[in-house]
Motif scaffolding. Structure first.
Motif, PDB file in Angstrom:
ATOM      1  N   GLY A 139     -59.879 -40.624 -14.344  1.00  0.00           N
ATOM      2  CA  GLY A 139     -60.088 -42.294 -14.688  1.00  0.00           C
ATOM      3  C   GLY A 139     -59.426 -43.388 -13.710  1.00  0.00           C
ATOM      4  N   GLU A 140     -60.514 -44.584 -13.629  1.00  0.00           N
ATOM      5  CA  GLU A 140     -59.437 -45.736 -13.421  1.00  0.00           C
ATOM      6  C   GLU A 140     -58.695 -45.625 -13.277  1.00  0.00           C
ATOM      7  OE1 GLU A 140     -61.866 -50.089 -12.795  1.00  0.00           O
ATOM      8  OE2 GLU A 140     -60.630 -49.984 -14.747  1.00  0.00           O
ATOM      9  N   VAL A 192     -58.817 -37.541  -1.188  1.00  0.00           N
ATOM     10  CA  VAL A 192     -59.308 -36.336  -0.983  1.00  0.00           C
ATOM     11  C   VAL A 192     -60.331 -35.368  -1.303  1.00  0.00           C
ATOM     12  CG1 VAL A 192     -56.731 -35.954  -1.151  1.00  0.00           C
ATOM     13  CG2 VAL A 192     -58.210 -35.419  -3.002  1.00  0.00           C
ATOM     14  N   LEU A 193     -61.122 -35.663  -2.598  1.00  0.00           N
ATOM     15  CA  LEU A 193     -62.439 -35.231  -2.675  1.00  0.00           C
ATOM     16  C   LEU A 193     -63.741 -35.882  -1.047  1.00  0.00           C
ATOM     17  CD1 LEU A 193     -63.302 -36.173  -6.208  1.00  0.00           C
ATOM     18  CD2 LEU A 193     -62.691 -34.025  -5.457  1.00  0.00           C
ATOM     19  N   VAL A 231     -66.877 -42.129  -4.264  1.00  0.00           N
ATOM     20  CA  VAL A 231     -66.215 -41.720  -4.273  1.00  0.00           C
ATOM     21  C   VAL A 231     -65.498 -42.414  -5.565  1.00  0.00           C
ATOM     22  CG1 VAL A 231     -64.637 -39.677  -4.691  1.00  0.00           C
ATOM     23  CG2 VAL A 231     -65.803 -40.382  -1.574  1.00  0.00           C
ATOM     24  N   LEU A 232     -66.847 -42.262  -6.917  1.00  0.00           N
ATOM     25  CA  LEU A 232     -65.839 -42.933  -8.293  1.00  0.00           C
ATOM     26  C   LEU A 232     -65.440 -42.638  -8.639  1.00  0.00           C
ATOM     27  CD1 LEU A 232     -69.976 -43.765  -9.139  1.00  0.00           C
ATOM     28  CD2 LEU A 232     -68.664 -45.793  -7.942  1.00  0.00           C
ATOM     29  N   ASN A 233     -64.550 -43.598  -9.536  1.00  0.00           N
ATOM     30  CA  ASN A 233     -63.727 -42.924 -10.605  1.00  0.00           C
ATOM     31  C   ASN A 233     -64.417 -42.120 -11.750  1.00  0.00           C
ATOM     32  OD1 ASN A 233     -61.889 -45.933  -9.898  1.00  0.00           O
ATOM     33  ND2 ASN A 233     -60.705 -43.998 -10.092  1.00  0.00           N
ATOM     34  N   ALA A 234     -63.857 -41.083 -12.427  1.00  0.00           N
ATOM     35  CA  ALA A 234     -64.788 -40.037 -13.310  1.00  0.00           C
ATOM     36  C   ALA A 234     -65.810 -39.318 -12.664  1.00  0.00           C
ATOM     37  CB  ALA A 234     -64.710 -40.843 -14.666  1.00  0.00           C
ATOM     38  N   GLY A 292     -70.875 -36.996  -6.783  1.00  0.00           N
ATOM     39  CA  GLY A 292     -70.667 -37.718  -7.141  1.00  0.00           C
ATOM     40  C   GLY A 292     -71.503 -38.589  -8.739  1.00  0.00           C
ATOM     41  N   ASP A 293     -71.831 -37.225  -9.626  1.00  0.00           N
ATOM     42  CA  ASP A 293     -72.159 -37.377 -11.242  1.00  0.00           C
ATOM     43  C   ASP A 293     -71.406 -37.969 -11.724  1.00  0.00           C
ATOM     44  OD1 ASP A 293     -73.819 -36.970 -13.022  1.00  0.00           O
ATOM     45  OD2 ASP A 293     -74.089 -34.673 -13.273  1.00  0.00           O
TER      46      ASP A 293
END
Length: 209
Positions: free
Chosen positions: A11-12, A154-155, A175-178, A196-197
């Motif tokens: 998470g952010e 890393v993702l 590459v969004l948080n969560a 990235g869902d």
């Protein structure tokens, strides 16, 4: 038989919100990040999986703990899942890093996979640790599904590695948080299934997208 990986970004954090480079340093999940972690936990509560792993950095640990509280899994930490070490750039915004360490920041921003940041590491070094860890887990949990909480850098590297995108190519994906990504591991190779869902965040609160 394949191993299914659900790979999650934490998470952010407060530093994410401020645009500070984190690396191996840490900051707490923000209020938004806590909601994001809880949204991941709610989604995973209805998913069958065998084990829950995470990076040993606090932001990944807290995200994983909130998932574990809903799913009942133990949290298994592995330092190979941590973010790339950014050395003397850690804790700085990109503007601050550019002003204080212009040559180092320019090399970092150029995205060269083998550039070792003073006091840190290269992107290729961190990717090797990540891939080594995931391959071990793939063999350990063959035929099963596992969840891994890790980091954006890393993702991003794994995404490039899996699709054969040259490491130094400018990034044209988020590459969004969560975010929730899925990879299959079979016969020594990874295959991207979902990237990235963030539907769980839209369901939880429109502010978290």
């Amino acid at each position: 038989m394949k191993t299914e990986f659900i790979l999650l970004r934490h998470g952010e954090t407060e530093w994410n919100g401020l645009g500070r480079l984190q690396g191996h340093q840490d900051s707490a999940l923000s209020a938004k990040g806590l909601r994001q972690a809880d949204a991941l936990a709610a989604r995973l509560a209805s998913v069958s999986f065998h084990a829950l792993y995470c990076s040993d950095l606090g932001r990944a640990q807290e995200t994983a703990r909130r998932i574990a509280a809903r799913t009942g899994h133990s949290v298994l930490e592995d330092r190979r899942l941590r973010e790339r070490g950014l050395g003397l750039l850690e804790g700085l915004t990109r503007d601050e890093a550019s002003q204080r360490h212009p040559e180092v920041f320019a090399e970092y921003a150029a995205g060269g996979p083998d550039f070792v940041i003073p006091g840190g590491e290269s992107a290729s070094q961190r990717l090797r640790h990540m891939v080594e860890c995931l391959k071990e887990l793939g063999v350990r949990h063959v035929g099963a599904r596992i969840v891994v909480v890790t980091h954006g850098g890393v993702l991003s590297s794994l995404f490039r590695h899996c699709l054969g995108i040259p490491p130094g190519t400018p990034r044209t994906f988020s590459v969004l948080n969560a975010s929730w990504s899925q990879f299959d591991y079979h016969e020594g190779a990874f295959r991207l299934v979902t990237w990235g869902d963030v539907n769980h965040l839209r369901d939880a609160s429109h502010d978290d997208t």
